[in-house]
Design an enzyme around this catalytic site. Structure first.
Site, PDB file in Angstrom:
ATOM      1  N   TRP A   1      37.968  33.856  44.407  1.00 52.26           N
ATOM      2  CA  TRP A   1      39.322  33.400  44.299  1.00 52.26           C
ATOM      3  C   TRP A   1      39.717  33.441  42.894  1.00 52.26           C
ATOM      4  CZ3 TRP A   1      36.035  30.710  47.523  1.00 52.26           C
ATOM      5  CH2 TRP A   1      36.048  30.771  48.605  1.00 52.26           C
ATOM      6  N   ASP A   2      38.875  33.994  42.046  1.00 50.95           N
ATOM      7  CA  ASP A   2      38.947  34.031  40.445  1.00 50.95           C
ATOM      8  C   ASP A   2      39.339  32.644  40.090  1.00 50.95           C
ATOM      9  OD1 ASP A   2      39.072  35.088  37.955  1.00 50.95           O
ATOM     10  OD2 ASP A   2      40.860  36.014  38.148  1.00 50.95           O
TER      11      ASP A   2
END
Lengths: 743, 126
Positions: free
Chosen positions: A401-402
């Site tokens: 998801w960064d």
């Protein structure tokens, strides 16, 4: 649920399996047989054998980067420096006492004030009562801003440091200068002639490091040094008194940090944070441009002798037992998690706390090694004598998801059970979960729970972790999961548009697994929670100040075919045209079956976020009495924001997205800019009341700092703006003081 | 003086324009609202869209009923939005601000629509 799951399966079967098969050449060596329709899941791999070897055939997709064994492109070694030699870490000389260990009361000796990185200053001339009289004392122009024909990739993000008679800072493109702290007059300036092509996602230089040598006697050049890591991957040492390069450091004052990184192009790898010096070891990390390719240059962390610039050790995740520099055609293992946040040193424990990001190709994890999965999106405490981790605390398991850590860890003491203070570390995250750890062993001091998370997700062969860690002992810097009724707009028309957008996406909370059949909502997004601004902490009052974002993202994996149609290609593809801009992380993820499209969760026609305000908050937490929220309110007015990017001029404290941190002072005042209303504020630390604000000449997306000169307190903020935050770029450092102390 | 044979006054033209705007908004509500309802979202929009379209059409026909249909939809909107988000000004803003502004304009057309109706009745009886 059943229906959507079925749809997802069908979509995956039709869309995903073909490219999966096409990439089967990355199956572990020795697995044998014909290409399969699934990629190796976690634990199925055999470590670094994932990485293509020299004999691996080139990728077959339309766009792809060269072999990792290809030579570095021209200009990657920006100053054409010769290789640096190695030395034994045991031969590092005893470090002299550093200014950052115990700064003079009017100094600001390190990025976060001192070695603790608390962003706390003992100055008290400015108080909540007199802050409203603050006036501009001087303005300094760094000279770095986009020239005609250059894409705006600027966001200086700079925090000066102040030691003795100098205010030391860097421009967005890494020129170093010393200013008179009382007048802003330039005492010296060292231009490093960095090329525009070297700018990665952002032209940023968060700061420089002040180092005092134990080998060069006082009074001689380079006894006191300014160290800087650059966008074009040089480690530079200049004399603090004159700005001249320190000849005894590296090769004539510079070290080429691209040594050992293998194939790369300018702008792929860069340094934006001040490197800490721990027991004589200067530790460097670097950002690797997100979303380009699975086999991007390594995220290796390295230690160098702060006196000579000689190489000491490397921490290369996929070569855990080899701390040496690669020789010949070899390189540090590619695609490993990079660390781009500011690191924190701990001389007493001989550790450096590395906030890590994600393995390359942030949104697809099936090609990561077990070693990478242990250390990504984590705090890693590296022993500066050896370069080996002493402990690891992971904030997201198998991050796709960064949610990489952008914040710097802050060191402080927590009251222990027997009344003895426990050396602690506060690690804010983009998730808005703030972890408080014992820095001796990485064990949580405040409770952390592993809670169930959606698993296995929808991408075949890439299951998500069944649990994720939650810091239940700290107030969460986030709002509850989004609902359809949280959709906003100017009118029911755009609200309806956003409601449909919400319903068309997958969303099962913070850990919604990535999907290819339809978009998914990512909240908190990659902008935070807490990002690189980090937190400030007042050790006298025990109050922690944190600013944070509520800016969800709308993401979708795309098949390789679709990625090619969209023209997504890695930065080192021969067809790549620089300029890009836009959201960070949009990318080809070359070498994986998917590309990634990342957008803000907004109404793309009005440019307004889909979720209701506020979009940015500031919170004060009492760390000494049960971690209660003392006050919390939206940060940033609507004056410079509005539909279609038009400024509304409204003083309504709507709470805007914010980037950049705060300062807390003994005077009981918090200084913060950060918000996209381009203002700097003074806030009463105890009540949260905004007691002063002023409009800056550009976006205040930087950490402010405060210092004393000629017996008076000054507050400095780099109003450099931020291209992605869409705030005006300027090259101005603005410094405020109470009247009669103008420079 | 109300004109007698066909040519309309400025306020009548503005009323007709308002009717067209309301029809367009109503159509968007019906079509996009049906999409939303089928995605499992709120059914408010598709329900509200029907009186909006009908109200706009009646306004174009010069019927006072059109204005009252709009005002009825507005009342429904207020009730629904208070039910959905309570007395939260930030959340009431997108739901009610625009529709209420439009509602004020619609209320101002009631005398115009009445005049148009009267004229038609008069013409009908002559």
């Amino acid at each position: 649920m059943r229906r959507s799951h079925l749809l997802a399966t069908v979509a995956c079967a039709t869309l995903a399996c073909a490219p999966l098969a096409a990439n089967a050449q990355f199956a572990p060596a020795g697995s044998g047989g014909s290409p399969t329709s699934s990629v190796p899941g976690p634990g199925n791999g055999s470590g670094n054998s994932f990485e293509p070897t020299e004999n691996t055939p080139a990728a077959k997709s339309r766009f792809s980067g060269p072999s990792p064994y290809a030579p570095q492109a021209p200009g990657v070694n920006a100053a054409n420096l010769p290789d640096i030699g190695s030395m034994d870490p045991n031969d590092v000389p005893q470090m002299a006492p550093q200014q950052s260990a115990s700064p003079a009361s009017g100094d600001w000796a390190a990025y976060g004030h001192d070695d603790s990185q608390m962003r706390y200053s003992p100055l008290s001339e400015i108080t909540p009562q007199n802050a409203d009289q603050l006036k501009v004392a001087f303005v300094y122009h760094t000279g770095s801003y986009p020239r005609p024909g250059q894409t705006n990739k600027w966001a200086a993000e700079t925090t000066p440091i102040k030691v003795g008679d100098g205010l030391y800072m860097c421009s967005a493109q890494n020129d170093i200068m010393k200013l008179d702290p009382a007048t802003g007059k330039e005492i010296w300036r060292h231009n490093i002639n960095e090329k525009y092509e070297a700018i990665p996602y952002t032209a940023a230089c968060k700061g420089v490091t002040y180092f005092t040598s134990s080998q060069v006697p006082e009074g001689q050049p380079c006894h006191n040094r300014i160290l800087e890591g650059t966008l074009d991957m040089r480690l530079i040492a200049v004399d603090a008194a004159t700005g001249n390069l320190c000849e005894g450091f590296g090769n004539g004052g510079q070290v080429n940090l691209m040594q050992g990184l293998g194939e790369s192009v300018p702008g792929f790898v860069s340094m934006t944070t001040p490197p800490p010096v721990v027991n004589g070891v200067v530790v460097v990390n670097h950002e690797v441009l997100d979303g380009q390719r699975r086999w991007a240059p390594s995220g290796v962390i390295r230690g160098y002798d702060a006196e000579s610039g000689k190489f000491l050790w490397a921490w290369d995740v996929n070569r855990p037992n080899d701390h040496s520099q690669p020789t010949g055609n070899n390189h540090y293992s590619r695609g490993t998690p990079n660390s781009w946040a500011a690191m924190t040193g701990d001389n007493a424990l001989g550790l450096v706390y590395v906030p890590t990001g994600n393995s390359a190709s942030d949104y697809y994890s099936a090609l990561r090694s077990p070693e990478e999965n242990k250390v990504s999106s984590a705090v890693v405490a590296l022993d500066v004598k050896t370069g080996s981790p002493r402990w690891v605390f992971q904030t997201v398991h198998k991050d796709v998801w960064d949610y990489d850590i952008g914040s710097q860890a802050t060191l402080m003491d927590m009251p222990g059970q027997d009344g003895q203070p426990v050396p602690a570390l506060i690690m804010p995250t983009k998730r808005g979960q703030t972890f408080v750890l014992d820095r001796r062993d990485g064990k949580p001091i405040l409770p952390v729970e592993e809670r169930p998370a959606p698993s296995p997700g929808v991408i075949p062969g890439d299951p998500r972790s069944p649990t994720q860690p939650w810091s239940t002992g700290m107030p969460a810097l986030r709002v509850p999961d989004l609902k359809e009724t949280d959709m906003w707009g100017m009118s029911p028309i755009d609200q309806l548009f956003c409601r449909i957008k919400f319903r068309r996406a997958n969303y099962t909370g913070e850990f919604t697994p990535p999907s290819v059949d339809k978009p998914w909502i990512e909240y908190p997004g990659y902008n935070g929670g807490s990002d690189w601004g980090s937190v400030s902490y007042d050790p006298q009052s025990g109050i922690l100040i944190a600013n944070w974002n509520i800016t969800p993202m709308y993401d979708q994996l795309v098949t390789r075919k679709k990625a090619d149609e969209l023209g997504l290609m890695p930065i080192d593809d021969p067809n790549y045209k620089p300029g890009g801009g836009g959201a960070e992380g949009n990318g080809a993820m070359d070498g994986t079956p998917y590309g990634i499209v990342v957008t803000p969760f907004w109404d793309q026609y009005t440019g307004m976020m889909c979720n209701r305000p506020p979009y940015g908050m500031i919170t004060a937490i009492d760390m000494e009495h049960g971690q209660k929220v003392l006050w919390q309110h939206p940060l940033g007015t609507a004056r410079a924001n509005g539909p279609w990017g038009l400024p509304t001029g409204l003083p309504w404290e709507i709470g805007t997205p914010n980037n950049g941190g705060s300062v807390v002072t003994a005077g009981g005042v918090v200084f913060i800019a950060a918000a996209t209303d381009n203002q700097i504020r003074a806030i009463d630390e105890h009540t949260g009341k905004v007691v002063w604000s002023a409009v800056l000449p550009g976006g205040g997306q930087a950490n402010p700092m405060t210092y004393e000169a000629n017996g008076h307190q000054y507050v400095a903020i780099m109003a450099g703006g931020h291209h992605f935050m869409m705030t005006p770029v300027s090259d101005q450092l603005v410094v405020y003081a109470l009247p009669d102390h103008k420079g | 003086m109300p004109n007698t044979y066909g040519s309309r006054t400025l306020t009548e033209w503005l009323t007709l324009v308002l009717g067209v705007v309301i029809i367009l908004v109503g159509l968007f509500f019906v079509i996009a609202g049906a999409d939303l309802a089928m995605l499992g979202g709120s059914v408010y929009y598709v329900i509200c869209g029907i009186p909006l379209v009908a109200g706009g059409v009646f306004m174009l026909m010069g019927r006072t009923l059109g204005a009252f249909l709009y005002l009825g939809a507005l009342a429904y909107t207020w009730v629904w939005s208070l039910w959905e988000v309570g007395f939260s000004p930030v959340d009431l803003l997108p739901r009610d601000f625009g529709p209420t502004l439009l509602g004020i304009l619609v209320a101002l057309t009631i005398p115009v629509l009445r005049r148009m109706e009267t004229r038609r009745t008069l013409r009908g009886t002559v």
